[in-house]
Design a protein around this motif. Sequence first.
Motif, PDB file in Angstrom:
ATOM      1  N   GLY A 163      21.282 137.118  -0.905  1.00  8.22           N
ATOM      2  CA  GLY A 163      20.810 136.944  -2.285  1.00  8.22           C
ATOM      3  C   GLY A 163      21.792 137.498  -3.308  1.00  8.22           C
ATOM      4  N   ASN A 197      24.144 135.463  -6.023  1.00  6.28           N
ATOM      5  CA  ASN A 197      24.117 135.744  -7.464  1.00  6.28           C
ATOM      6  C   ASN A 197      25.504 136.097  -7.989  1.00  6.28           C
ATOM      7  OD1 ASN A 197      21.401 135.334  -7.302  1.00  6.28           O
ATOM      8  ND2 ASN A 197      20.796 137.333  -8.091  1.00  6.28           N
ATOM      9  N   ARG A 201      11.581 142.834   2.560  1.00  5.64           N
ATOM     10  CA  ARG A 201      12.128 141.485   2.757  1.00  5.64           C
ATOM     11  C   ARG A 201      13.243 141.459   3.807  1.00  5.64           C
ATOM     12  NH1 ARG A 201      10.005 137.015   1.306  1.00  5.64           N
ATOM     13  NH2 ARG A 201      11.889 136.072   0.494  1.00  5.64           N
ATOM     14  N   CYS A 224      14.865 139.253  -8.492  1.00 10.46           N
ATOM     15  CA  CYS A 224      16.168 138.651  -8.820  1.00 10.46           C
ATOM     16  C   CYS A 224      16.848 138.063  -7.609  1.00 10.46           C
ATOM     17  CB  CYS A 224      17.086 139.670  -9.489  1.00 10.46           C
ATOM     18  SG  CYS A 224      17.730 140.939  -8.368  1.00 10.46           S
ATOM     19  N   ILE A 225      16.495 138.533  -6.401  1.00 10.03           N
ATOM     20  CA  ILE A 225      17.127 137.982  -5.200  1.00 10.03           C
ATOM     21  C   ILE A 225      16.085 137.317  -4.299  1.00 10.03           C
ATOM     22  CG2 ILE A 225      19.221 139.393  -5.173  1.00 10.03           C
ATOM     23  CD1 ILE A 225      17.872 141.313  -3.246  1.00 10.03           C
ATOM     24  N   THR A 226      14.945 136.990  -4.896  1.00  8.24           N
ATOM     25  CA  THR A 226      13.967 136.141  -4.220  1.00  8.24           C
ATOM     26  C   THR A 226      14.023 134.789  -4.917  1.00  8.24           C
ATOM     27  OG1 THR A 226      12.551 138.052  -3.803  1.00  8.24           O
ATOM     28  CG2 THR A 226      11.528 135.885  -3.615  1.00  8.24           C
ATOM     29  N   LEU A 227      14.219 133.722  -4.153  1.00  3.60           N
ATOM     30  CA  LEU A 227      14.296 132.396  -4.763  1.00  3.60           C
ATOM     31  C   LEU A 227      12.889 131.908  -5.098  1.00  3.60           C
ATOM     32  CD1 LEU A 227      16.920 130.768  -2.373  1.00  3.60           C
ATOM     33  CD2 LEU A 227      17.312 131.550  -4.724  1.00  3.60           C
TER      34      LEU A 227
END
Lengths: 279, 166
Positions: free
Chosen positions: A38, A42, A109, B62-65
């Motif tokens: 992720g 970005n 996660r 912000c880093i989860t789609l």
Amino acid sequence: MKPAPFDYAAARDLDHALALFGEAEGEAKYIAGGQTLGPMLNLRLSQPDRLIDLGRIDALRDARSEGDRVVFGAGVRHAEIEDGLLPDPSGGLMPQAAARLAYRAIRNRGTLGGSLVHADPAAEWPNILLALDATVHLRGLAGAREVRLGDFQLGYLTTDLAPDEIVASISIPVLGPTARWGYHKLCRQPGEFAQSLAVTVVFGPGRVRCVLGCAGPVPLLLKAVSALAGGVSGWRDDVRTEIAAALETDLSAAGIAVDAVDLRAHAATVARSMKDALA
Amino acid sequence: MIRREIALEVNGRSVHASVEPRQSLADYLRDGLDLTATHLGCEHGVCGACTLLLDGEPVRGCITLAVAAEGRRVDTLEAFDEDPLMNLLRQAFSEHHGLQCGFCTPGMLLMARDIILSDRVASDAELRVALSGNICRCTGYAGILRAISAAREAWQARPHAATGPA
């Protein structure tokens, strides 16, 4: 920043994931927890044409005891290990380490398999699972294979995994009732990547695996240090001098030069992990 | 432009949307649904300003789609207007200088609520560690830690506390 555009497909199971990979045009990349990929997306360090999401594959979330081993699906999350929700082959080592791995929102996660695939020598699982002598089970377009973790990590952020391959599960031998372990992570801010990280597992008399992270491009199985730990009975403070010497032997054998400050840090984490394992 | 249809639950209501696969969940909530409590700071998972709940667990927005949230339950700070524990936290942040500019506050509040409800943290030292994934550049953290400790004490001392979350 925002990621460069990519296509996205969620896989139903491993066969579907491999089929999605096979039919993809351009660069395809698997994503599971996305806690490393992720940020890389970005920051546009990674710009794949297609992401294949493994996050919905139930089989990857499974963890079960199989004889004298525990087999974790690669999609098991750090928080599940931290909370003790899964069988633990490590006598408490894995839950304790998980609790200081990044931050809770990341641990909810991030996955065990993702950490191994990213192969950061400063990360918890590549080091701890090497000390526990884990084996990774891979699935690819050409079939399935298994690799001992010591042969899986080839270099900095580099593994034996082919682009189409997926870590399906990780098999870890269950420590016996007399096994002991020690683990120490040195970092300035809780949760950040380690400055030095050492884990010592005493499987039985004379059988010790001591692993050091952060010193080289891959987690280092310290042979001289492990032999030293296997040869002493109990902990004595004066063994620190011998640990430092053995560590220098191991680093030298691996062709790794570290400065005096890092050497002190590594000697300290190795000694602390060994003390907890032997005391 | 590649787009995907998604259906998810946001703050208790069903939402259908067409999103670009590269769009983060945090961006979708802000730009698509005008839910602006979720703040974007570093945008690479470090600062914690974008913390939100995915299926009840704190994650980085912000880093989860957004596409990965298909079928999931998302809760942002806007969902907690009537939440008794969140109200205790708001009051404590106000009383103990738990915020100055307020940018980190939504993430701090959601993380603090999870810390208190999960019961993972026993001491003030552990609280500092548990909060280390949320960065504040104004307060120096002391006020935030005092506020969370005060809210936790008030929560544990509330009537019927032994029966679990209200």
